[in-house]
Scaffold this motif. Sequence first.
Motif, PDB file in Angstrom:
ATOM      1  N   GLN A 268      14.657  20.316   4.212  1.00  0.00           N
ATOM      2  CA  GLN A 268      16.034  20.711   3.960  1.00  0.00           C
ATOM      3  C   GLN A 268      17.059  19.825   4.659  1.00  0.00           C
ATOM      4  N   ALA A 269      16.588  18.984   5.575  1.00  0.00           N
ATOM      5  CA  ALA A 269      17.527  18.143   6.320  1.00  0.00           C
ATOM      6  C   ALA A 269      16.885  16.801   6.669  1.00  0.00           C
ATOM      7  N   PRO A 270      16.581  15.963   5.653  1.00  0.00           N
ATOM      8  CA  PRO A 270      15.986  14.654   5.944  1.00  0.00           C
ATOM      9  C   PRO A 270      16.973  13.771   6.706  1.00  0.00           C
ATOM     10  N   THR A 271      16.435  12.873   7.504  1.00  0.00           N
ATOM     11  CA  THR A 271      17.288  11.928   8.207  1.00  0.00           C
ATOM     12  C   THR A 271      17.769  10.851   7.240  1.00  0.00           C
ATOM     13  N   VAL A 272      18.806  10.143   7.636  1.00  0.00           N
ATOM     14  CA  VAL A 272      19.317   9.062   6.797  1.00  0.00           C
ATOM     15  C   VAL A 272      18.251   7.986   6.601  1.00  0.00           C
ATOM     16  N   ALA A 273      17.490   7.685   7.643  1.00  0.00           N
ATOM     17  CA  ALA A 273      16.424   6.693   7.522  1.00  0.00           C
ATOM     18  C   ALA A 273      15.349   7.144   6.548  1.00  0.00           C
TER      19      ALA A 273
ATOM     20  N   ALA B 267       0.828  -1.209   0.000  1.00  0.00           N
ATOM     21  CA  ALA B 267       0.000   0.000   0.000  1.00  0.00           C
ATOM     22  C   ALA B 267       0.862   1.258   0.000  1.00  0.00           C
ATOM     23  N   GLY B 268       1.935   1.255   0.792  1.00  0.00           N
ATOM     24  CA  GLY B 268       2.800   2.424   0.836  1.00  0.00           C
ATOM     25  C   GLY B 268       3.579   2.627  -0.446  1.00  0.00           C
ATOM     26  N   LEU B 269       3.975   1.530  -1.075  1.00  0.00           N
ATOM     27  CA  LEU B 269       4.677   1.653  -2.354  1.00  0.00           C
ATOM     28  C   LEU B 269       3.751   2.173  -3.447  1.00  0.00           C
ATOM     29  N   ARG B 270       2.469   1.860  -3.326  1.00  0.00           N
ATOM     30  CA  ARG B 270       1.511   2.338  -4.331  1.00  0.00           C
ATOM     31  C   ARG B 270       1.158   3.809  -4.168  1.00  0.00           C
ATOM     32  N   ALA B 271       1.457   4.391  -3.030  1.00  0.00           N
ATOM     33  CA  ALA B 271       1.096   5.792  -2.792  1.00  0.00           C
ATOM     34  C   ALA B 271       1.702   6.683  -3.872  1.00  0.00           C
ATOM     35  N   LEU B 272       0.921   7.633  -4.358  1.00  0.00           N
ATOM     36  CA  LEU B 272       1.386   8.494  -5.443  1.00  0.00           C
ATOM     37  C   LEU B 272       2.422   9.502  -4.968  1.00  0.00           C
ATOM     38  N   ALA B 273       2.335   9.911  -3.719  1.00  0.00           N
ATOM     39  CA  ALA B 273       3.296  10.861  -3.176  1.00  0.00           C
ATOM     40  C   ALA B 273       4.402  10.107  -2.451  1.00  0.00           C
ATOM     41  N   PRO B 274       5.636  10.574  -2.563  1.00  0.00           N
ATOM     42  CA  PRO B 274       6.734   9.893  -1.867  1.00  0.00           C
ATOM     43  C   PRO B 274       6.615  10.060  -0.366  1.00  0.00           C
ATOM     44  N   PRO B 275       7.244   9.161   0.397  1.00  0.00           N
ATOM     45  CA  PRO B 275       7.261   9.337   1.854  1.00  0.00           C
ATOM     46  C   PRO B 275       7.849  10.700   2.212  1.00  0.00           C
ATOM     47  N   ALA B 276       7.182  11.401   3.098  1.00  0.00           N
ATOM     48  CA  ALA B 276       7.579  12.773   3.404  1.00  0.00           C
ATOM     49  C   ALA B 276       8.821  12.812   4.290  1.00  0.00           C
ATOM     50  N   PHE B 277       9.592  13.883   4.148  1.00  0.00           N
ATOM     51  CA  PHE B 277      10.690  14.177   5.057  1.00  0.00           C
ATOM     52  C   PHE B 277      10.146  15.017   6.217  1.00  0.00           C
ATOM     53  N   SER B 278      10.641  14.765   7.402  1.00  0.00           N
ATOM     54  CA  SER B 278      10.213  15.579   8.541  1.00  0.00           C
ATOM     55  C   SER B 278      10.693  17.022   8.384  1.00  0.00           C
ATOM     56  N   GLN B 279      11.889  17.206   7.819  1.00  0.00           N
ATOM     57  CA  GLN B 279      12.393  18.529   7.476  1.00  0.00           C
ATOM     58  C   GLN B 279      12.907  18.470   6.040  1.00  0.00           C
TER      59      GLN B 279
ATOM     60  N   ALA C 155      28.361   8.881   1.925  1.00  0.00           N
ATOM     61  CA  ALA C 155      28.073   7.452   1.793  1.00  0.00           C
ATOM     62  C   ALA C 155      26.704   7.092   2.358  1.00  0.00           C
ATOM     63  N   ASP C 156      26.206   7.829   3.355  1.00  0.00           N
ATOM     64  CA  ASP C 156      24.904   7.510   3.943  1.00  0.00           C
ATOM     65  C   ASP C 156      23.735   8.202   3.252  1.00  0.00           C
ATOM     66  N   GLY C 157      23.993   8.933   2.163  1.00  0.00           N
ATOM     67  CA  GLY C 157      22.940   9.603   1.410  1.00  0.00           C
ATOM     68  C   GLY C 157      22.718  11.046   1.789  1.00  0.00           C
ATOM     69  N   SER C 158      23.265  11.482   2.906  1.00  0.00           N
ATOM     70  CA  SER C 158      23.094  12.869   3.321  1.00  0.00           C
ATOM     71  C   SER C 158      24.039  13.786   2.542  1.00  0.00           C
ATOM     72  N   VAL C 159      23.789  15.077   2.611  1.00  0.00           N
ATOM     73  CA  VAL C 159      24.567  16.062   1.865  1.00  0.00           C
ATOM     74  C   VAL C 159      25.683  16.616   2.742  1.00  0.00           C
ATOM     75  N   GLY C 160      26.862  16.786   2.140  1.00  0.00           N
ATOM     76  CA  GLY C 160      27.979  17.351   2.880  1.00  0.00           C
ATOM     77  C   GLY C 160      28.951  18.049   1.963  1.00  0.00           C
ATOM     78  N   ALA C 161      29.938  18.698   2.561  1.00  0.00           N
ATOM     79  CA  ALA C 161      30.965  19.397   1.808  1.00  0.00           C
ATOM     80  C   ALA C 161      31.937  18.412   1.176  1.00  0.00           C
ATOM     81  N   ARG C 162      32.735  18.900   0.254  1.00  0.00           N
ATOM     82  CA  ARG C 162      33.649  18.052  -0.513  1.00  0.00           C
ATOM     83  C   ARG C 162      34.564  17.224   0.386  1.00  0.00           C
ATOM     84  N   ASP C 163      34.961  17.758   1.535  1.00  0.00           N
ATOM     85  CA  ASP C 163      35.907  17.062   2.403  1.00  0.00           C
ATOM     86  C   ASP C 163      35.232  16.239   3.500  1.00  0.00           C
TER      87      ASP C 163
ATOM     88  N   GLU D 133      16.045  20.860  -2.729  1.00  0.00           N
ATOM     89  CA  GLU D 133      16.283  20.053  -3.925  1.00  0.00           C
ATOM     90  C   GLU D 133      17.529  19.192  -3.760  1.00  0.00           C
ATOM     91  N   ARG D 134      18.578  19.808  -3.295  1.00  0.00           N
ATOM     92  CA  ARG D 134      19.854  19.108  -3.123  1.00  0.00           C
ATOM     93  C   ARG D 134      19.720  17.972  -2.109  1.00  0.00           C
TER      94      ARG D 134
END
Length: 613
Positions: free
Chosen positions: A74-79, A60-72, A198-206, A438-439
């Motif tokens: 601009q800063a979604p959790t890794v999960a 049922a959740g995979l069929r949902a037209l909208a993606p699972p929401a982020f709590s924030q 590596a965990d999918g979150s956004v970070g600086a080049r270093d 977006e990023r």
Amino acid sequence: MSALQPHIAACAALILPLVLAACAGGGARNAKESAPMFSAERVSEHRGDDDLLTAGLGLAGLRALAPPAFSQAQAPTVAELRRRAIWANWRGIADLAPGGGYGDLYGSTAAVPGREFSALATVPGASKPHRVLVQLPDSFDTRKRCVVVTASSGSRGIYGAISVAAAWGLPKGCAIAYTDKGAGTDYFDLDAGQGVRADGSVGARDSGLAFPPDAPVAATGIAFKHAHSGDNPEADWGRHVKQAAQYALHALDSALPRSAPFTFDNTRVIAVGISNGGGAVLRAAELDGDWLDAVVAGEPSVLAEGGRSLYDYSTEAALLMPCALLDPALAPLPQPPMTLQSAPLWTQRCASLKAAGLVEGDDAAAQARSAHARLQAQGWTDEALRAGALSVGFDLWRAVAVTYASAYGRYRVGEHPCGYGFSALNPDFSPRAASVAERAAWWADGSGIPPGAGVGIVDARAQPGADPAFVGLQCLRALWQGQGIDAERVRKGVAETRAGLPRAGLPVLVIHGRDDGLVPPAFSSAPYVRQAQAAGREVRYWQVRNAQHFDAFLGLPDYGARYVPLLPYVYEALDRVSAHLDSGAPLPADATVQTVPRGAGQPLSAASLAMPR
């Protein structure tokens, strides 16, 4: 949902069993086989409302037209990123629509608890890593050691084959080993100087990025691994798959030390993939060593003797197909949402082709017939052309050609020979800076090949008028047909992807839809099978009538009415090769499967699939 739990100590725990296994002399898994070095290793647990197969979403959740929401935003959790990536990759591959048969006639979305192990790996000679990930279900049976190794389809991220490999293997207690095969969704924002960790979150080049690009200081826009690694990843797809299998043994040694060592001698390894992932597992089949037990390849994008390269026919299609689809001989076309709106653009393409001397005729109707005839002369069937309307409507041919030209030529950021780049876009298609939100979503939402997920193609050669892409498309085509250093560079990269023969005695089952309009079997699987069978290899071939390339679009009523899904045949092929390995049951014979489309408003039935027996 349980939080991801990286364990620093896991790095040491993973390395020690690897060394012990090498010293143990486990047949094929000797020191040479254990050579890959893995970095950025992580371990996470997925139980309760955050399982391995659907991240707790269920059907049922995979069929949902909208993606699972982020709590924030601009800063979604890794999960949250993981859950959304799994949602996006299921929906990008499988037909989950009610009436389509998934979960009823075939496939599983049952919750499977377990652990994930992930890392970065680099093939010898490459400058950038690929992602590898292993899903280990709690039900894994050390007495029946089973690994299903897979590669993402298209240019997708690490979960790109979850509906292909995991949906079959996890419920059976197999571990699943993934590779993004040097592509994926590790985008880098050149304006902000930030990319994906590596965990999918956004970070600086270093900050430990999965893809830190080599780019000029003043570069702007967006870089991504498939286009800008400088490695021509497709040339190494087979080695990517093998390294993923090696990482599975590496992870199993750590997770189940009392049963270690896990080796290619004592662990069954079956490879499966579709589209580019199908091509990747066929390339893995040709590698030396007795490490693979069977291969299943669905709708594989593979270059064999007597076939045509993806770059050749995609640049041809990008130019000619919009015009050809106006020929009444191809009516009625499948009706994706944009077809009616596209007709004026296709008419203008006919005029552009006429002005360039690429078609004949004094009006759009004659020009369409001419474009159609030219494609037929190059081996396109009318079935492939009709199904290809979807790829025209979504601008997929241009997207493929732009990215693959960069990859085959090993061009880095700012070096594309036809002047293309990638960026977030304004409504008038001019580049702009990406937003923080977006990023943050790129890793989860992207398909690994723009346009999509807020990233578009920047065409430096775009001309004002009704057919702005035409000049750029001519440049892309000239990289295949023309002369010069850049054309030679791209063609050399294509030649590096040519497939060899699978290992003698290795069971291989190839499945392809006869109506495939993105990877036509006449250009890919058919010549591969001919070459392999002529050499006496154990290759079987199922050709499925009324099946095209994209199961996910069978939720569109007109597509669902006229086409059947291909995934059921991939699962059935896995069952057949598994039975062959278990009990010596004979491999299935070659077959042309005479399916029966379900028609408008009807649910899919077992009779429609006409599964080979």
